[in-house]
Design a protein around this motif. Sequence first.
Motif, PDB file in Angstrom:
ATOM      1  N   UNK A 223      67.221 -15.765  17.526  1.00 45.21           N
ATOM      2  CA  UNK A 223      66.839 -14.472  16.968  1.00 45.21           C
ATOM      3  C   UNK A 223      65.626 -14.594  16.051  1.00 45.21           C
ATOM      4  N   UNK A 224      65.507 -15.708  15.342  1.00 44.51           N
ATOM      5  CA  UNK A 224      64.323 -15.919  14.507  1.00 44.51           C
ATOM      6  C   UNK A 224      63.056 -15.931  15.353  1.00 44.51           C
ATOM      7  N   UNK A 225      63.138 -16.571  16.525  1.00 40.49           N
ATOM      8  CA  UNK A 225      61.987 -16.602  17.434  1.00 40.49           C
ATOM      9  C   UNK A 225      61.655 -15.193  17.936  1.00 40.49           C
ATOM     10  N   UNK A 226      62.673 -14.389  18.224  1.00 46.84           N
ATOM     11  CA  UNK A 226      62.436 -13.005  18.653  1.00 46.84           C
ATOM     12  C   UNK A 226      61.760 -12.195  17.559  1.00 46.84           C
TER      13      UNK A 226
ATOM     14  N   UNK B 241      68.588  -6.757  14.301  1.00 51.08           N
ATOM     15  CA  UNK B 241      68.970  -8.121  14.652  1.00 51.08           C
ATOM     16  C   UNK B 241      70.197  -8.536  13.852  1.00 51.08           C
ATOM     17  N   UNK B 242      70.252  -8.159  12.583  1.00 45.03           N
ATOM     18  CA  UNK B 242      71.442  -8.464  11.776  1.00 45.03           C
ATOM     19  C   UNK B 242      72.649  -7.658  12.239  1.00 45.03           C
ATOM     20  N   UNK B 243      72.426  -6.452  12.720  1.00 48.41           N
ATOM     21  CA  UNK B 243      73.534  -5.616  13.195  1.00 48.41           C
ATOM     22  C   UNK B 243      74.124  -6.150  14.503  1.00 48.41           C
TER      23      UNK B 243
ATOM     24  N   UNK C 259      78.164  -1.777  16.274  1.00 48.33           N
ATOM     25  CA  UNK C 259      77.088  -2.449  17.018  1.00 48.33           C
ATOM     26  C   UNK C 259      77.307  -2.383  18.530  1.00 48.33           C
ATOM     27  N   UNK C 260      77.199  -1.184  19.063  1.00 47.05           N
ATOM     28  CA  UNK C 260      77.325  -0.946  20.498  1.00 47.05           C
ATOM     29  C   UNK C 260      75.943  -0.668  21.070  1.00 47.05           C
ATOM     30  N   UNK C 261      75.772  -0.914  22.342  1.00 46.55           N
ATOM     31  CA  UNK C 261      74.501  -0.572  22.979  1.00 46.55           C
ATOM     32  C   UNK C 261      74.433   0.927  23.212  1.00 46.55           C
ATOM     33  N   UNK C 262      73.239   1.467  23.029  1.00 45.19           N
ATOM     34  CA  UNK C 262      72.947   2.828  23.450  1.00 45.19           C
ATOM     35  C   UNK C 262      72.248   2.708  24.800  1.00 45.19           C
ATOM     36  N   UNK C 263      72.500   3.633  25.689  1.00 46.63           N
ATOM     37  CA  UNK C 263      71.803   3.656  26.962  1.00 46.63           C
ATOM     38  C   UNK C 263      70.784   4.780  26.907  1.00 46.63           C
TER      39      UNK C 263
ATOM     40  N   UNK D 153      56.886   0.624  10.986  1.00 47.64           N
ATOM     41  CA  UNK D 153      58.320   0.506  10.766  1.00 47.64           C
ATOM     42  C   UNK D 153      59.097  -0.121  11.901  1.00 47.64           C
ATOM     43  N   UNK D 154      58.439  -0.443  13.001  1.00 50.74           N
ATOM     44  CA  UNK D 154      59.145  -0.997  14.147  1.00 50.74           C
ATOM     45  C   UNK D 154      59.670  -2.400  13.911  1.00 50.74           C
ATOM     46  N   UNK D 155      58.857  -3.247  13.295  1.00 47.38           N
ATOM     47  CA  UNK D 155      59.283  -4.624  13.053  1.00 47.38           C
ATOM     48  C   UNK D 155      60.444  -4.650  12.062  1.00 47.38           C
ATOM     49  N   UNK D 156      60.364  -3.821  11.033  1.00 46.84           N
ATOM     50  CA  UNK D 156      61.451  -3.757  10.049  1.00 46.84           C
ATOM     51  C   UNK D 156      62.747  -3.283  10.700  1.00 46.84           C
ATOM     52  N   UNK D 157      62.635  -2.277  11.554  1.00 54.51           N
ATOM     53  CA  UNK D 157      63.807  -1.792  12.280  1.00 54.51           C
ATOM     54  C   UNK D 157      64.369  -2.891  13.169  1.00 54.51           C
ATOM     55  N   UNK D 158      63.513  -3.573  13.911  1.00 54.53           N
ATOM     56  CA  UNK D 158      63.962  -4.638  14.803  1.00 54.53           C
ATOM     57  C   UNK D 158      64.673  -5.749  14.026  1.00 54.53           C
ATOM     58  N   UNK D 159      64.123  -6.118  12.880  1.00 48.18           N
ATOM     59  CA  UNK D 159      64.752  -7.168  12.066  1.00 48.18           C
ATOM     60  C   UNK D 159      66.110  -6.707  11.543  1.00 48.18           C
TER      61      UNK D 159
END
Length: 137
Positions: free
Chosen positions: A110-113, A99-101, A13-17, A90-96
């Motif tokens: 995170x629930x609010x996001x 969020x766990x990652x 779980x690292x940020x990608x730039x 598929x964007x919302x599913x990916x975002x959710x």
Amino acid sequence: MFRDEDLALLGRPLYAFLTVAPRPHRWPAPRPVWFEVTAAGDLAMFSEPGSPKLDRLRERPRASVVVAAPPGEPEHWVAAEGSVTLHDQGGVELAARLTDRYGDSSDPKYQALIEQWRNGGVVRIVLHPEKVNRFSA
């Protein structure tokens, strides 16, 4: 295109730039994003629909991503560049999932996001690597 050692780094779980083509008279400005490697070996990210990076990606659908090990670890990074496709599905599913990652989806913050993303929608960004560079100390 990714090697096993690349996938080990990219699986964390690292940020990608993410860097996209800049606006006129501006320099490229990488942005940190959450991401995952897809089964096809692409990199999937997401963005809110009004994001300026999406406008630039629609004009010029190419980008690059760099992921690096954090300070305190031996130097290790992976950089990918290639074409980009944008998807309304598929964007919302990916975002959710991400969020766990990257956090704790049971956390009210995170629930609010996630709720905000469900209501406003998010665009799934998929980078299809054409060239990969790497370094590992």
